[in-house]
Enzyme design. Structure first.
Site, mmCIF file in Angstrom:
data_model
loop_
_atom_site.group_PDB
_atom_site.id
_atom_site.type_symbol
_atom_site.label_atom_id
_atom_site.label_comp_id
_atom_site.label_asym_id
_atom_site.label_seq_id
_atom_site.Cartn_x
_atom_site.Cartn_y
_atom_site.Cartn_z
ATOM 1 N N ARG A 173 23.288 23.143 -6.480
ATOM 2 C CA ARG A 173 24.394 24.072 -6.253
ATOM 3 C C ARG A 173 23.922 25.250 -5.403
ATOM 4 O O ARG A 173 22.715 25.484 -5.260
ATOM 5 C CB ARG A 173 24.963 24.590 -7.582
ATOM 6 N N ARG A 190 12.609 21.376 -17.330
ATOM 7 C CA ARG A 190 12.939 21.380 -15.911
ATOM 8 C C ARG A 190 12.781 22.819 -15.424
ATOM 9 O O ARG A 190 13.112 23.770 -16.149
ATOM 10 C CB ARG A 190 14.385 20.932 -15.672
ATOM 11 N N ARG A 240 32.626 14.781 -25.078
ATOM 12 C CA ARG A 240 33.403 13.595 -25.407
ATOM 13 C C ARG A 240 34.371 13.187 -24.293
ATOM 14 O O ARG A 240 34.369 12.075 -23.835
ATOM 15 C CB ARG A 240 34.166 13.819 -26.718
ATOM 16 N N GLU A 251 19.854 25.956 -5.266
ATOM 17 C CA GLU A 251 19.066 25.715 -6.472
ATOM 18 C C GLU A 251 18.537 24.282 -6.476
ATOM 19 O O GLU A 251 19.317 23.334 -6.371
ATOM 20 C CB GLU A 251 20.025 25.921 -7.652
ATOM 21 N N ASP A 308 22.975 29.604 -24.915
ATOM 22 C CA ASP A 308 23.718 30.576 -24.130
ATOM 23 C C ASP A 308 23.393 31.977 -24.649
ATOM 24 O O ASP A 308 22.909 32.137 -25.773
ATOM 25 C CB ASP A 308 25.224 30.302 -24.224
ATOM 26 N N ARG A 320 40.113 17.459 -17.824
ATOM 27 C CA ARG A 320 41.290 18.198 -18.280
ATOM 28 C C ARG A 320 42.524 17.626 -17.598
ATOM 29 O O ARG A 320 42.505 17.444 -16.380
ATOM 30 C CB ARG A 320 41.161 19.671 -17.918
ATOM 31 N N TYR A 371 18.250 24.881 -25.458
ATOM 32 C CA TYR A 371 19.077 25.602 -24.498
ATOM 33 C C TYR A 371 20.046 26.472 -25.295
ATOM 34 O O TYR A 371 20.791 25.979 -26.134
ATOM 35 C CB TYR A 371 19.885 24.661 -23.579
HETATM 36 C C1 FAD Z 1 19.510 28.655 -14.940
HETATM 37 C C2 FAD Z 1 20.097 29.224 -16.204
HETATM 38 C C3 FAD Z 1 21.369 29.760 -16.186
HETATM 39 C C4 FAD Z 1 21.919 30.284 -17.351
HETATM 40 N N1 FAD Z 1 23.200 30.762 -17.304
HETATM 41 C C5 FAD Z 1 23.756 31.227 -18.425
HETATM 42 C C6 FAD Z 1 25.116 31.669 -18.411
HETATM 43 O O1 FAD Z 1 25.799 31.619 -17.384
HETATM 44 N N2 FAD Z 1 25.647 32.143 -19.577
HETATM 45 C C7 FAD Z 1 24.918 32.198 -20.743
HETATM 46 O O2 FAD Z 1 25.460 32.646 -21.762
HETATM 47 N N3 FAD Z 1 23.625 31.798 -20.768
HETATM 48 C C8 FAD Z 1 23.032 31.323 -19.656
HETATM 49 N N4 FAD Z 1 21.725 30.905 -19.675
HETATM 50 C C9 FAD Z 1 20.946 31.080 -20.918
HETATM 51 C C10 FAD Z 1 20.181 32.437 -20.973
HETATM 52 O O3 FAD Z 1 19.276 32.516 -19.895
HETATM 53 C C11 FAD Z 1 19.463 32.548 -22.339
HETATM 54 O O4 FAD Z 1 20.427 32.575 -23.356
HETATM 55 C C12 FAD Z 1 18.590 33.787 -22.494
HETATM 56 O O5 FAD Z 1 17.722 33.970 -21.405
HETATM 57 C C13 FAD Z 1 17.739 33.645 -23.755
HETATM 58 O O6 FAD Z 1 17.038 34.860 -23.983
HETATM 59 P P1 FAD Z 1 15.615 34.862 -24.677
HETATM 60 O O7 FAD Z 1 15.281 36.278 -24.926
HETATM 61 O O8 FAD Z 1 15.578 33.922 -25.822
HETATM 62 O O9 FAD Z 1 14.612 34.239 -23.575
HETATM 63 P P2 FAD Z 1 14.117 34.815 -22.184
HETATM 64 O O10 FAD Z 1 15.217 35.483 -21.465
HETATM 65 O O11 FAD Z 1 13.430 33.674 -21.485
HETATM 66 O O12 FAD Z 1 13.021 35.899 -22.567
HETATM 67 C C14 FAD Z 1 11.731 35.542 -23.028
HETATM 68 C C15 FAD Z 1 10.745 36.536 -22.436
HETATM 69 O O13 FAD Z 1 9.475 36.339 -23.078
HETATM 70 C C16 FAD Z 1 8.470 36.671 -22.148
HETATM 71 N N5 FAD Z 1 7.213 36.060 -22.609
HETATM 72 C C17 FAD Z 1 6.942 34.746 -22.758
HETATM 73 N N6 FAD Z 1 5.688 34.570 -23.247
HETATM 74 C C18 FAD Z 1 5.163 35.816 -23.408
HETATM 75 C C19 FAD Z 1 3.903 36.289 -23.902
HETATM 76 N N7 FAD Z 1 2.937 35.462 -24.319
HETATM 77 N N8 FAD Z 1 3.694 37.622 -23.950
HETATM 78 C C20 FAD Z 1 4.656 38.490 -23.544
HETATM 79 N N9 FAD Z 1 5.881 38.084 -23.074
HETATM 80 C C21 FAD Z 1 6.131 36.759 -23.018
HETATM 81 C C22 FAD Z 1 8.989 36.078 -20.857
HETATM 82 O O14 FAD Z 1 8.393 36.715 -19.740
HETATM 83 C C23 FAD Z 1 10.496 36.360 -20.940
HETATM 84 O O15 FAD Z 1 10.851 37.544 -20.253
HETATM 85 C C24 FAD Z 1 21.169 30.312 -18.557
HETATM 86 C C25 FAD Z 1 19.887 29.769 -18.577
HETATM 87 C C26 FAD Z 1 19.371 29.177 -17.427
HETATM 88 C C27 FAD Z 1 18.028 28.513 -17.494
#
Ligand code: FAD
Length: 382
Positions: free
Chosen positions: A278, A248, A172, A299, A349, A176, A347
């Site tokens: 960045r 993306r 919104r 990146e 965290d 700051r 998305y």
């Molecule tokens: C660039 C970026 C920066 C981020 N920075 C932050 C941050 O600063 N702070 C924060 O709190 N959060 C951050 N996040 C969010 C964070 O990455 C996610 O919260 C977290 O990764 C989610 O975990 P997950 O287990 O759901 O997914 P993932 O970590 O993606 O794990 C899913 C896993 O499933 C596996 N997989 C997929 N399909 C298959 C299959 N068919 N068979 C076997 N394995 C499979 C993949 O290989 C992967 O390892 C960021 C995200 C991004 C994209």
């Protein structure tokens, strides 16, 4: 023989597996990658000794007491405060846009109240009900700050014009009127002392858990288990039969140097001519460590193609429609629940991911004990 399988060894799969193993179930945790921790994976660089965040920088922050206290058994959090800088129009400024940014940008010495009035005078009040990101920015911050801090970065991050993005992407009032440059408002913020991978390894270190790395799970494998928690891509489970949900992806260009490359962990680049969004310098994510050399990553954001790693879900109107169709297909499946950032196409965290995983495990155990059906989604994706 495992009763339950979690597809993915990221926070979603690992937390669910741990909670189910604690309850006495045998769990297989499968991941196509050769490491655990999913996109939060960290590894120590052999040349410099710096802890690298392989899939982009991850800073833990939360207000969730349950998540914070749950994690204390698996890591020691070191103090870390995220303070981001940005280079734009030939100057370096502090982010999020705060009183220092405003005063430096306009060459003023405004107090909080004066700055608020000053910005209000620049805001485009003719936009009564902002519909797009651009309108939202012009309505609340005015053209100068929008051009310098929001426009170019957003174009690069999302690969489209801010006028094509919904207003909801911009909070919104993204300014700051004080000198607080802590990027996050949350009560807890920190970095796991030995990285996220060590934390996840500890979560998975339980006699009831079998970790199978380099193992891709498909829809055909689901029948081998009483239940599967799928944290891989939702569309991937169905072999993309209705099309691909838009993401993306990111390309990282490695930069190695001696000493200190940029003096901070994250430097954004707001100018559209600079192709990257960045540069992150990873040794600054572990300020309690000392390293003579340094490793950084520039990146670059672009559209995710087949074979790329999906990072940020796009979730515009077209994707929302496709998502609804995949959700309908998922509800017709048996013995499977879709979880996490990819399984629900949101998305998330890390703290939200962990909170949802704890909740999914708890509800699964209760439903199982009652002999009741387990839903395809514990959190609605659409
Ligand atoms: C660039 C970026 C920066 C981020 N920075 C932050 C941050 O600063 N702070 C924060 O709190 N959060 C951050 N996040 C969010 C964070 O990455 C996610 O919260 C977290 O990764 C989610 O975990 P997950 O287990 O759901 O997914 P993932 O970590 O993606 O794990 C899913 C896993 O499933 C596996 N997989 C997929 N399909 C298959 C299959 N068919 N068979 C076997 N394995 C499979 C993949 O290989 C992967 O390892 C960021 C995200 C991004 C994209």
């Amino acid at each position: 023989m495992a009763e339950v399988c979690t597809v993915g060894a990221g926070f979603s799969g690992a937390v669910i597996a741990r909670q189910l193993a604690e309850a006495g179930l045998a769990v297989a945790v499968c991941d196509t990658r050769d490491h655990v921790a999913g996109n939060c994976h960290t590894e120590r660089d052999t040349a410099s000794g710096v802890m690298l965040h392989r899939y982009g920088p991850h800073i833990f922050h939360t207000d969730n007491e349950r998540v914070w206290s749950f994690l204390q058994d698996y890591t020691q959090f070191m103090p870390y405060t995220n303070r981001v800088k940005t280079t734009t129009q030939g100057h370096v400024y502090s982010l999020p846009v705060n009183l220092l940014t405003i005063n430096q940008f306009f060459g003023t010495t405004l107090s909080p109240a004066e700055a608020r009035e000053f910005i209000e005078a620049r805001a485009d009040l003719s936009i009564e009900d902002p519909q797009t990101f651009e309108e939202q920015a012009l309505r609340f911050v005015g053209p100068e700050l929008y051009e310098a801090f929001f426009k170019g970065y957003t174009q690069k991050q999302w690969g489209c014009e801010p006028a094509e993005l919904p207003a909801s992407i911009l909070k919104r009032l993204p300014l700051r009127f004080n000198y607080d440059d802590n990027y996050f408002f949350h009560k807890y913020q920190g970095m796991p002392r030995d990285g996220y991978t060590a934390l996840v390894e500890k979560l998975l270190d339980h006699p009831g858990i079998e970790v199978r790395l380099g193992t891709a799970v498909t829809r055909a494998d689901v029948a081998n288990y009483q239940h599967v928690f799928w944290s891989g891509p939702l569309d991937g489970y169905f072999d993309f039969r209705l099309g691909r949900l838009g993401y993306r992806t990111l390309d990282f260009r490695e930069i190695r140097a001696s000493g200190d490359y940029q003096g901070c962990a994250v430097m954004n680049y707001g100018d559209p001519e600079v192709p990257y969004t960045r540069i992150s310098e990873h040794k600054h994510f572990s300020p309690w460590e000392e390293h003579a050399n340094t490793v950084c990553f520039a990146e670059y954001s672009r559209a995710c193609e087949p074979g790329d790693i999906p990072y940020y879900p796009i979730r515009l109107a077209g994707e929302q429609a496709l998502l609804r169709d995949y959700v309908a297909l998922a509800r017709d499946e048996s013995n499977i629940s879709f979880v996490g950032r990819l399984g629900t196409y949101r998305y998330l965290d890390m703290d939200v991911t962990i909170a949802e995983a704890l909740d999914a495990a708890e509800r699964f155990l209760a439903l199982r004990a009652a002999g009741a059906p387990v839903p395809a989604f514990f959190t609605e994706p659409a």
